[in-house]
Write a protein that holds these residues in place. Structure first.
Motif, PDB file in Angstrom:
ATOM      1  N   LEU A 127     -11.097   6.207   3.815  1.00  0.00           N
ATOM      2  CA  LEU A 127     -11.013   7.284   2.828  1.00  0.00           C
ATOM      3  C   LEU A 127     -10.282   6.718   1.628  1.00  0.00           C
ATOM      4  O   LEU A 127      -9.339   5.961   1.786  1.00  0.00           O
ATOM      5  N   LYS A 128     -10.725   7.093   0.434  1.00  0.00           N
ATOM      6  CA  LYS A 128     -10.117   6.486  -0.739  1.00  0.00           C
ATOM      7  C   LYS A 128     -10.143   7.446  -1.924  1.00  0.00           C
ATOM      8  O   LYS A 128     -11.049   8.264  -2.055  1.00  0.00           O
ATOM      9  N   ASP A 129      -9.125   7.334  -2.771  1.00  0.00           N
ATOM     10  CA  ASP A 129      -9.088   8.015  -4.065  1.00  0.00           C
ATOM     11  C   ASP A 129      -9.128   9.537  -3.976  1.00  0.00           C
ATOM     12  O   ASP A 129      -9.646  10.206  -4.860  1.00  0.00           O
ATOM     13  N   LYS A 130      -8.614  10.096  -2.888  1.00  0.00           N
ATOM     14  CA  LYS A 130      -8.521  11.557  -2.804  1.00  0.00           C
ATOM     15  C   LYS A 130      -7.109  12.021  -3.129  1.00  0.00           C
ATOM     16  O   LYS A 130      -6.846  13.216  -3.188  1.00  0.00           O
ATOM     17  N   GLY A 131      -6.184  11.089  -3.280  1.00  0.00           N
ATOM     18  CA  GLY A 131      -4.789  11.433  -3.535  1.00  0.00           C
ATOM     19  C   GLY A 131      -3.891  10.649  -2.594  1.00  0.00           C
ATOM     20  O   GLY A 131      -4.362  10.024  -1.636  1.00  0.00           O
ATOM     21  N   ARG A 132      -2.576  10.719  -2.873  1.00  0.00           N
ATOM     22  CA  ARG A 132      -1.606   9.994  -2.059  1.00  0.00           C
ATOM     23  C   ARG A 132      -1.585  10.569  -0.645  1.00  0.00           C
ATOM     24  O   ARG A 132      -1.448  11.774  -0.469  1.00  0.00           O
ATOM     25  N   ILE A 133      -1.712   9.693   0.361  1.00  0.00           N
ATOM     26  CA  ILE A 133      -1.776  10.161   1.745  1.00  0.00           C
ATOM     27  C   ILE A 133      -0.402  10.053   2.386  1.00  0.00           C
ATOM     28  O   ILE A 133       0.181   8.980   2.459  1.00  0.00           O
ATOM     29  N   ARG A 134       0.114  11.216   2.845  1.00  0.00           N
ATOM     30  CA  ARG A 134       1.472  11.271   3.376  1.00  0.00           C
ATOM     31  C   ARG A 134       1.488  11.273   4.903  1.00  0.00           C
ATOM     32  O   ARG A 134       2.390  10.752   5.522  1.00  0.00           O
ATOM     33  N   ASP A 135       0.445  11.881   5.491  1.00  0.00           N
ATOM     34  CA  ASP A 135       0.438  11.925   6.952  1.00  0.00           C
ATOM     35  C   ASP A 135      -0.995  12.017   7.444  1.00  0.00           C
ATOM     36  O   ASP A 135      -1.895  12.440   6.700  1.00  0.00           O
ATOM     37  N   VAL A 136      -1.196  11.615   8.691  1.00  0.00           N
ATOM     38  CA  VAL A 136      -2.531  11.632   9.275  1.00  0.00           C
ATOM     39  C   VAL A 136      -2.400  11.932  10.764  1.00  0.00           C
ATOM     40  O   VAL A 136      -1.440  11.498  11.402  1.00  0.00           O
ATOM     41  N   THR A 137      -3.351  12.688  11.295  1.00  0.00           N
ATOM     42  CA  THR A 137      -3.302  12.988  12.728  1.00  0.00           C
ATOM     43  C   THR A 137      -4.702  13.272  13.255  1.00  0.00           C
ATOM     44  O   THR A 137      -5.574  13.727  12.517  1.00  0.00           O
ATOM     45  N   ILE A 162       0.835  -1.200   0.000  1.00  0.00           N
ATOM     46  CA  ILE A 162       0.000   0.000   0.000  1.00  0.00           C
ATOM     47  C   ILE A 162       0.874   1.255   0.000  1.00  0.00           C
ATOM     48  O   ILE A 162       0.375   2.354  -0.154  1.00  0.00           O
ATOM     49  N   ALA A 163       2.194   1.093   0.165  1.00  0.00           N
ATOM     50  CA  ALA A 163       3.115   2.213   0.377  1.00  0.00           C
ATOM     51  C   ALA A 163       2.690   2.988   1.622  1.00  0.00           C
ATOM     52  O   ALA A 163       2.162   4.095   1.553  1.00  0.00           O
ATOM     53  N   ALA A 164       2.904   2.350   2.772  1.00  0.00           N
ATOM     54  CA  ALA A 164       2.412   2.865   4.055  1.00  0.00           C
ATOM     55  C   ALA A 164       3.182   4.115   4.464  1.00  0.00           C
ATOM     56  O   ALA A 164       4.409   4.110   4.494  1.00  0.00           O
ATOM     57  N   CYS A 165       2.464   5.190   4.749  1.00  0.00           N
ATOM     58  CA  CYS A 165       3.110   6.441   5.147  1.00  0.00           C
ATOM     59  C   CYS A 165       2.182   7.211   6.077  1.00  0.00           C
ATOM     60  O   CYS A 165       1.031   7.451   5.739  1.00  0.00           O
ATOM     61  N   GLY A 166       2.684   7.594   7.235  1.00  0.00           N
ATOM     62  CA  GLY A 166       1.869   8.324   8.200  1.00  0.00           C
ATOM     63  C   GLY A 166       1.100   7.351   9.086  1.00  0.00           C
ATOM     64  O   GLY A 166       0.502   6.394   8.588  1.00  0.00           O
ATOM     65  N   LEU A 167       1.181   7.573  10.406  1.00  0.00           N
ATOM     66  CA  LEU A 167       0.505   6.677  11.348  1.00  0.00           C
ATOM     67  C   LEU A 167       0.160   7.473  12.592  1.00  0.00           C
ATOM     68  O   LEU A 167       0.973   8.244  13.084  1.00  0.00           O
ATOM     69  N   ASP A 168      -1.055   7.298  13.087  1.00  0.00           N
ATOM     70  CA  ASP A 168      -1.425   7.945  14.346  1.00  0.00           C
ATOM     71  C   ASP A 168      -2.397   7.043  15.092  1.00  0.00           C
ATOM     72  O   ASP A 168      -2.948   6.101  14.523  1.00  0.00           O
ATOM     73  N   VAL A 169      -2.582   7.354  16.375  1.00  0.00           N
ATOM     74  CA  VAL A 169      -3.623   6.690  17.155  1.00  0.00           C
ATOM     75  C   VAL A 169      -4.795   7.654  17.205  1.00  0.00           C
ATOM     76  O   VAL A 169      -4.595   8.855  17.462  1.00  0.00           O
ATOM     77  N   TYR A 170      -6.014   7.162  16.942  1.00  0.00           N
ATOM     78  CA  TYR A 170      -7.162   8.052  17.043  1.00  0.00           C
ATOM     79  C   TYR A 170      -7.491   8.261  18.521  1.00  0.00           C
ATOM     80  O   TYR A 170      -7.757   7.307  19.251  1.00  0.00           O
ATOM     81  N   GLY A 220      -8.505   4.757  20.203  1.00  0.00           N
ATOM     82  CA  GLY A 220      -7.448   3.780  20.443  1.00  0.00           C
ATOM     83  C   GLY A 220      -7.052   2.992  19.214  1.00  0.00           C
ATOM     84  O   GLY A 220      -6.134   2.181  19.262  1.00  0.00           O
ATOM     85  N   ARG A 221      -7.766   3.200  18.100  1.00  0.00           N
ATOM     86  CA  ARG A 221      -7.381   2.485  16.872  1.00  0.00           C
ATOM     87  C   ARG A 221      -6.310   3.260  16.119  1.00  0.00           C
ATOM     88  O   ARG A 221      -6.114   4.451  16.340  1.00  0.00           O
ATOM     89  N   LEU A 222      -5.647   2.569  15.202  1.00  0.00           N
ATOM     90  CA  LEU A 222      -4.594   3.210  14.422  1.00  0.00           C
ATOM     91  C   LEU A 222      -5.164   3.784  13.137  1.00  0.00           C
ATOM     92  O   LEU A 222      -6.098   3.217  12.559  1.00  0.00           O
ATOM     93  N   LEU A 223      -4.607   4.883  12.704  1.00  0.00           N
ATOM     94  CA  LEU A 223      -4.924   5.473  11.407  1.00  0.00           C
ATOM     95  C   LEU A 223      -3.654   5.391  10.570  1.00  0.00           C
ATOM     96  O   LEU A 223      -2.622   5.935  10.958  1.00  0.00           O
TER      97      LEU A 223
END
Ligand code: HEC
Length: 481
Positions: free
Chosen positions: A449-459, A402-410, A420-423
């Motif tokens: 979320l899908k098809d909005k563009g490459r996701i680099r980070d999430v918080t 998936i080319a994993a990039c960006g990770l946070d805990v909700y 407590g889940r991961l994003l």
């Protein structure tokens, strides 16, 4: 290894039997090239092949040569062992004619990659919490626009610190005059970065005691000289006063002999635990085996104290880099310490297949490149082993990548059932995954979320909404009323 190979082989054979040369090339492109050159025509981590702009020669012979032999220093793998001469020939023609006839922009990755969701591993769990069609229940609004490749986003109260890959740090503050508007200031005095290829100004974070001490932490691709040439991931901290970067301190810098000319796999993310430690990641930078070498900083997760000193319970205090906390990590671009469970979660890019979700523990070898669920980009075998003694298994892995990039805990309240889940962001699938974990165990995941563009980070934002960095903007996800 076997299931992956079988999938690709049977797929290729199928296409060869049923499709003409152009269709066949389209499928091969999707299978072998799209992960870097992009699913549509706009390019991905590597430039578009359909815009008729060539850095390494525009004639058919050069393009053929570049595909066959690769361009090693640039990170373009050679396909001599993976594709037949005829397939490469068809690809050359396909690429050259593609700018007019070619791949539809934004084509669905999973279709074009020849994979259905059923083949993806782990299987996507369609609904957790019995929420039908989560995507339809989400409101997605533009939040901060006109950005240039935002790489790291970090909230400070209601303000947002944003790194742009090209080397700028921005501070976005809500404007009182402009309703719903922002005053976006560029912070001057940021050190020069090498923003070639995957390099640039990377992650941004603030100190757990920011309210008292105002420290801001940055990682970036640090060039030995100027803005190109040998580089390595570096960690600094400083303060922002009147839109100026001040009081800079270097917290981690590799020895000059470890700096590398390659332009990829810099990592890097920053996260803190509750004991005042900083964790940050550096990718393997290209030479795979260096991830196993504990006398090198690349291919590692590092742990230091906030003033740059070494925690005395780090696992390799006698090594050249006593900052090393774990090793054998390929290119970790997601790293977050879970505030409820104290588990350090990491996502890393695999090669072709085998992106990993890991639980990072002190002194552990995560196996790259000795073990992997992925294969070489050209389809050849990378390693015989998916598991070996003394090397940790991923908690879960994604094949295709998936080319994993960006990770946070909700951690917000807007989606109480997701606490407590991961994003986890995905560049290649242009998707955001909500991953359910139980302590250090993987339970399941769903795409929200899908098809909005490459996701680099999430918080998670201070208001409990989810904020996602796309190539030109930050969007806000909230429940639809
Ligand atoms: C692992 C990532 C990766 C994969 C997979 C990959 N490429 Fe590349 N490719 C690159 C990079 C990086 C460059 C160099 C870009 C640069 O120099 O700016 C490149 C360059 C090229 C070039 C030269 C472009 C130019 O501007 O002259 C061609 C042609 C090309 N790739 C074709 C392909 C084809 C066809 C495939 C699939 C069979 C493929 N690539 C798969 C990363 C990749």
């Amino acid at each position: 290894m076997k299931p992956v190979l079988l999938t690709s082989l049977s797929f290729l054979m199928l296409s060869a039997c049923t499709a003409g040369a152009a269709d066949n090339s389209k499928d091969i492109y999707a299978e072998y090239c799209a992960s870097c050159h992009g699913v549509g025509q706009q390019g991905g981590s590597a430039p578009s092949l359909f815009d008729d702009e060539w850095a390494h020669g525009s004639d058919l012979a050069s393009i053929r040569e570049n595909i066959t032999q690769g361009i090693e220093a640039a990170g373009m793998p050679g396909f001599a062992d993976g594709l037949s001469a005829a397939e490469i020939e068809d690809l050359v023609v396909y690429i050259k004619s593609g700018a007019t006839s070619g791949v539809p922009a934004g084509e669905n990755q999973q279709q074009s990659a020849g994979h259905t969701e059923d083949e993806a591993s782990p299987a996507l769990i369609p609904a957790i919490d019995k929420v039908d069609n989560i995507q339809a229940q989400l409101q997605v609004t533009d939040y901060i626009t006109d950005l240039d490749e935002p790489w790291g986003i970090h909230f400070v109260g209601d303000d947002v610190l944003i790194t742009e890959k090209k080397g700028t740090l921005k501070l976005a503050q809500k404007s009182d005059e402009l309703v719903g508007g922002w005053i976006v200031s560029e912070i001057s005095g940021i050190p020069a970065v090498n923003n070639g290829r995957q390099g640039g100004l990377l992650d941004v974070a603030t100190d757990p005691d920011y309210a008292q001490n105002k420290w801001v932490y940055l990682t970036f691709s640090h060039p030995l000289e100027g803005t190109s040439g040998p580089s390595m991931t570096k960690l600094i901290r400083g303060k922002i006063a009147n839109n100026q970067w001040t009081e800079e301190e270097s917290l981690f810098q590799a020895q000059t002999e470890e700096y590398l000319d390659t332009g990829f796999h810099f990592g890097s993310r920053i996260t803190f635990d509750d004991k005042g430690h900083i964790f940050f990641s550096i990718g393997d930078r290209g030479p795979k085996k260096q991830a196993q070498d504990r006398d090198r900083p690349n291919g590692k997760i590092h742990r230091i104290n906030r003033d740059g000193s070494i925690p005395q319970d780090n696992p390799f205090l006698d090594a050249k880099y006593p900052t090393i906390y774990s090793y054998g990590n390929r290119n970790p671009q997601g790293l977050v310490w879970h505030p409820e469970t104290g588990v350090l979660w990491e996502t890393e890019h695999g090669p072709k297949g085998g992106d990993e979700l890991n639980v990072i523990q002190s002194g552990v070898n995560y196996g790259w490149p000795e073990i992997s669920y992925g294969i070489n980009y050209n389809g050849t075998i990378l390693t015989e082993h998916q598991a070996l003694p003394g090397m940790a298994q991923p908690v879960s892995q994604w094949t295709p990548s998936i080319a994993a990039c960006g990770l946070d805990v909700y951690t917000g309240d807007l989606f109480p059932q997701w606490k407590g889940r991961l994003l986890a962001g995905s560049l290649a699938f242009q998707s955001l995954r909500l991953i359910q974990v139980d302590g250090d165990k993987y339970v399941g995941e769903v795409e929200i979320l899908k098809d909005k563009g490459r996701i680099r980070d999430v918080t998670t934002g201070p208001d409990g909404a989810i904020y996602v960095a796309l190539p030109r903007k930050i969007v806000r996800l909230s429940p639809k009323n």
